[in-house]
Design a protein around this motif. Sequence first.
Motif, PDB file in Angstrom:
ATOM      1  N   TYR A 217       0.882  -1.313  -0.114  1.00  0.00           N
ATOM      2  CA  TYR A 217       0.019   0.057  -0.026  1.00  0.00           C
ATOM      3  C   TYR A 217       0.917   1.295   0.191  1.00  0.00           C
ATOM      4  N   PHE A 218       1.014   2.019  -1.117  1.00  0.00           N
ATOM      5  CA  PHE A 218       1.753   3.032  -1.212  1.00  0.00           C
ATOM      6  C   PHE A 218       0.781   4.325  -1.286  1.00  0.00           C
ATOM      7  N   VAL A 219       1.231   5.433  -0.804  1.00  0.00           N
ATOM      8  CA  VAL A 219       0.488   6.820  -0.878  1.00  0.00           C
ATOM      9  C   VAL A 219       1.501   7.871  -0.939  1.00  0.00           C
ATOM     10  N   LEU A 220       1.272   8.655  -2.129  1.00  0.00           N
ATOM     11  CA  LEU A 220       1.787   9.788  -2.185  1.00  0.00           C
ATOM     12  C   LEU A 220       0.907  11.132  -1.780  1.00  0.00           C
ATOM     13  N   ASP A 221       1.056  11.948  -0.694  1.00  0.00           N
ATOM     14  CA  ASP A 221       0.466  12.917  -0.166  1.00  0.00           C
ATOM     15  C   ASP A 221       0.797  14.198  -0.352  1.00  0.00           C
ATOM     16  N   GLU A 222       0.001  15.086  -1.014  1.00  0.00           N
ATOM     17  CA  GLU A 222       0.131  16.412  -1.307  1.00  0.00           C
ATOM     18  C   GLU A 222       1.262  16.186  -2.439  1.00  0.00           C
ATOM     19  N   TYR A 223       0.987  15.480  -3.538  1.00  0.00           N
ATOM     20  CA  TYR A 223       1.842  15.118  -4.671  1.00  0.00           C
ATOM     21  C   TYR A 223       2.360  16.530  -5.557  1.00  0.00           C
ATOM     22  N   ALA A 224       1.324  17.535  -5.803  1.00  0.00           N
ATOM     23  CA  ALA A 224       1.716  18.732  -6.418  1.00  0.00           C
ATOM     24  C   ALA A 224       2.960  19.420  -5.563  1.00  0.00           C
ATOM     25  N   ARG A 225       2.742  19.521  -4.207  1.00  0.00           N
ATOM     26  CA  ARG A 225       3.874  20.076  -3.190  1.00  0.00           C
ATOM     27  C   ARG A 225       5.125  19.401  -3.462  1.00  0.00           C
ATOM     28  N   LEU A 226       4.981  18.039  -3.453  1.00  0.00           N
ATOM     29  CA  LEU A 226       6.320  17.093  -3.772  1.00  0.00           C
ATOM     30  C   LEU A 226       7.113  17.585  -4.968  1.00  0.00           C
ATOM     31  N   LEU A 227       6.341  17.667  -6.094  1.00  0.00           N
ATOM     32  CA  LEU A 227       6.690  18.091  -7.298  1.00  0.00           C
ATOM     33  C   LEU A 227       7.499  19.578  -7.239  1.00  0.00           C
ATOM     34  N   ASP A 228       6.674  20.461  -6.688  1.00  0.00           N
ATOM     35  CA  ASP A 228       7.257  21.859  -6.539  1.00  0.00           C
ATOM     36  C   ASP A 228       8.411  21.874  -5.622  1.00  0.00           C
ATOM     37  N   MET A 229       8.525  21.100  -4.611  1.00  0.00           N
ATOM     38  CA  MET A 229       9.788  21.170  -3.937  1.00  0.00           C
ATOM     39  C   MET A 229      10.839  20.485  -4.400  1.00  0.00           C
ATOM     40  N   GLY A 230      10.627  19.936  -5.803  1.00  0.00           N
ATOM     41  CA  GLY A 230      11.810  19.302  -6.389  1.00  0.00           C
ATOM     42  C   GLY A 230      12.113  17.826  -6.085  1.00  0.00           C
ATOM     43  N   PHE A 231      11.086  17.050  -5.513  1.00  0.00           N
ATOM     44  CA  PHE A 231      11.377  15.683  -5.318  1.00  0.00           C
ATOM     45  C   PHE A 231      10.986  14.732  -6.112  1.00  0.00           C
ATOM     46  N   LEU A 232      10.792  15.017  -7.451  1.00  0.00           N
ATOM     47  CA  LEU A 232      10.331  13.860  -8.441  1.00  0.00           C
ATOM     48  C   LEU A 232      11.431  13.058  -8.454  1.00  0.00           C
ATOM     49  N   GLU A 233      12.730  13.154  -8.619  1.00  0.00           N
ATOM     50  CA  GLU A 233      13.809  12.315  -8.897  1.00  0.00           C
ATOM     51  C   GLU A 233      13.588  11.369  -7.764  1.00  0.00           C
ATOM     52  N   ASP A 234      13.691  11.934  -6.585  1.00  0.00           N
ATOM     53  CA  ASP A 234      13.514  11.183  -5.220  1.00  0.00           C
ATOM     54  C   ASP A 234      12.429  10.195  -5.210  1.00  0.00           C
ATOM     55  N   ILE A 235      11.365  10.866  -5.973  1.00  0.00           N
ATOM     56  CA  ILE A 235      10.319   9.730  -5.834  1.00  0.00           C
ATOM     57  C   ILE A 235      10.369   8.702  -6.656  1.00  0.00           C
ATOM     58  N   LYS A 236      11.133   8.824  -7.815  1.00  0.00           N
ATOM     59  CA  LYS A 236      11.053   7.744  -8.979  1.00  0.00           C
ATOM     60  C   LYS A 236      12.273   6.775  -8.096  1.00  0.00           C
ATOM     61  N   ARG A 237      13.268   7.481  -7.522  1.00  0.00           N
ATOM     62  CA  ARG A 237      14.220   6.506  -6.826  1.00  0.00           C
ATOM     63  C   ARG A 237      13.514   5.466  -5.958  1.00  0.00           C
ATOM     64  N   ILE A 238      12.695   6.215  -5.272  1.00  0.00           N
ATOM     65  CA  ILE A 238      12.023   5.365  -3.892  1.00  0.00           C
ATOM     66  C   ILE A 238      10.928   4.235  -4.804  1.00  0.00           C
ATOM     67  N   VAL A 239      10.012   4.865  -5.708  1.00  0.00           N
ATOM     68  CA  VAL A 239       9.169   4.015  -6.370  1.00  0.00           C
ATOM     69  C   VAL A 239      10.015   2.693  -7.212  1.00  0.00           C
ATOM     70  N   SER A 240      11.245   3.136  -7.749  1.00  0.00           N
ATOM     71  CA  SER A 240      11.917   1.877  -8.417  1.00  0.00           C
ATOM     72  C   SER A 240      12.211   0.674  -7.618  1.00  0.00           C
ATOM     73  N   ARG A 241      12.196   1.098  -6.214  1.00  0.00           N
ATOM     74  CA  ARG A 241      12.603  -0.056  -5.161  1.00  0.00           C
ATOM     75  C   ARG A 241      11.389  -0.621  -4.661  1.00  0.00           C
ATOM     76  N   LEU A 242      10.097  -0.339  -4.984  1.00  0.00           N
ATOM     77  CA  LEU A 242       8.822  -0.900  -4.368  1.00  0.00           C
ATOM     78  C   LEU A 242       8.496  -1.983  -5.473  1.00  0.00           C
ATOM     79  N   PRO A 243       7.743  -3.089  -4.627  1.00  0.00           N
ATOM     80  CA  PRO A 243       7.288  -3.968  -5.526  1.00  0.00           C
ATOM     81  C   PRO A 243       5.884  -3.431  -6.552  1.00  0.00           C
ATOM     82  N   GLU A 244       5.998  -3.919  -7.802  1.00  0.00           N
ATOM     83  CA  GLU A 244       5.294  -3.448  -8.810  1.00  0.00           C
ATOM     84  C   GLU A 244       3.774  -3.822  -8.420  1.00  0.00           C
TER      85      GLU A 244
END
Length: 266
Positions: A217-244
């Motif tokens: 179970y994976f949740v991204l909260d306040e996703y627009a703020r995550l992108l505005d704060m420059g976390f897109l690449e970090d999110i991609k790195r985290i997601v790449s380590r999670l089960p599909e």
Amino acid sequence: GFNDSEPPIGLRAAATATTVLARPRPRRDPSGTSAPHRRGPRTAGNRCLGAPTRGAHNEESAGHAAKERTHIMLFTEFELSERVAESLSRQNFVKPTPIQERCLPILLKNRDVIGKAETGSGKTLAFGIPLIEAVEAARVSIQALVICPTRELAQQVAADLEELGKEKGVGVALVTGGVHIRTQRRKSPGKQVVVGTPGRLIDLLEDRFLPNEWVEYFVLDEYARLLDMGFLEDIKRIVSRLPEDRQTALFSATVPQEILRHARRL
């Protein structure tokens, strides 16, 4: 897992469609010691509630969900476990907010959701109730991961989930910056839910301190703020380590096409 051609479910989209993906709940090993049982391939396709349907199966699903959305007025009308219902009652939660009323029937059926919801709309319970329902307290593995853009929001979400999971015995670990990493390492083992900010989560994942093979179970909260704060690449790195084969819930105050394009790749 999302279709970016359709609008999200949310407070300002009451008469429009939502983007969901049906998946069966996996069979879990109660001991949490063996390899995780993976969910099957995404064969159900996208189902859009309130949108033109394709085939009788989708029409039935859409009609049923729309009926639920129209008539469910109290938390007691959802199919919740006794312990979660007790927790809601203890906290005097009686009637769901609009975002809760629309998202709960979908998330409780193991479907993915993009939710358009502003702060104060009750979105934490919208994803928190299905999260606590899905987690098994008898297992000591991490089964749910929530990413927040700021330490303050992560603290609030973690506190809410801990309170919601109290009757069920669900443990919640908070991992954010501003606290010594050793302290968080000491408090995290044995917790079923992890709530954190991207930077600290990456630190712990790369140190192999947070095993992620059981995350369902994976949740991204306040996703627009995550992108505005420059976390897109970090999110991609985290997601790449999670089960599909996980369930994903994404909530944001605004949902422009850019966010839908990003979400489609999650």
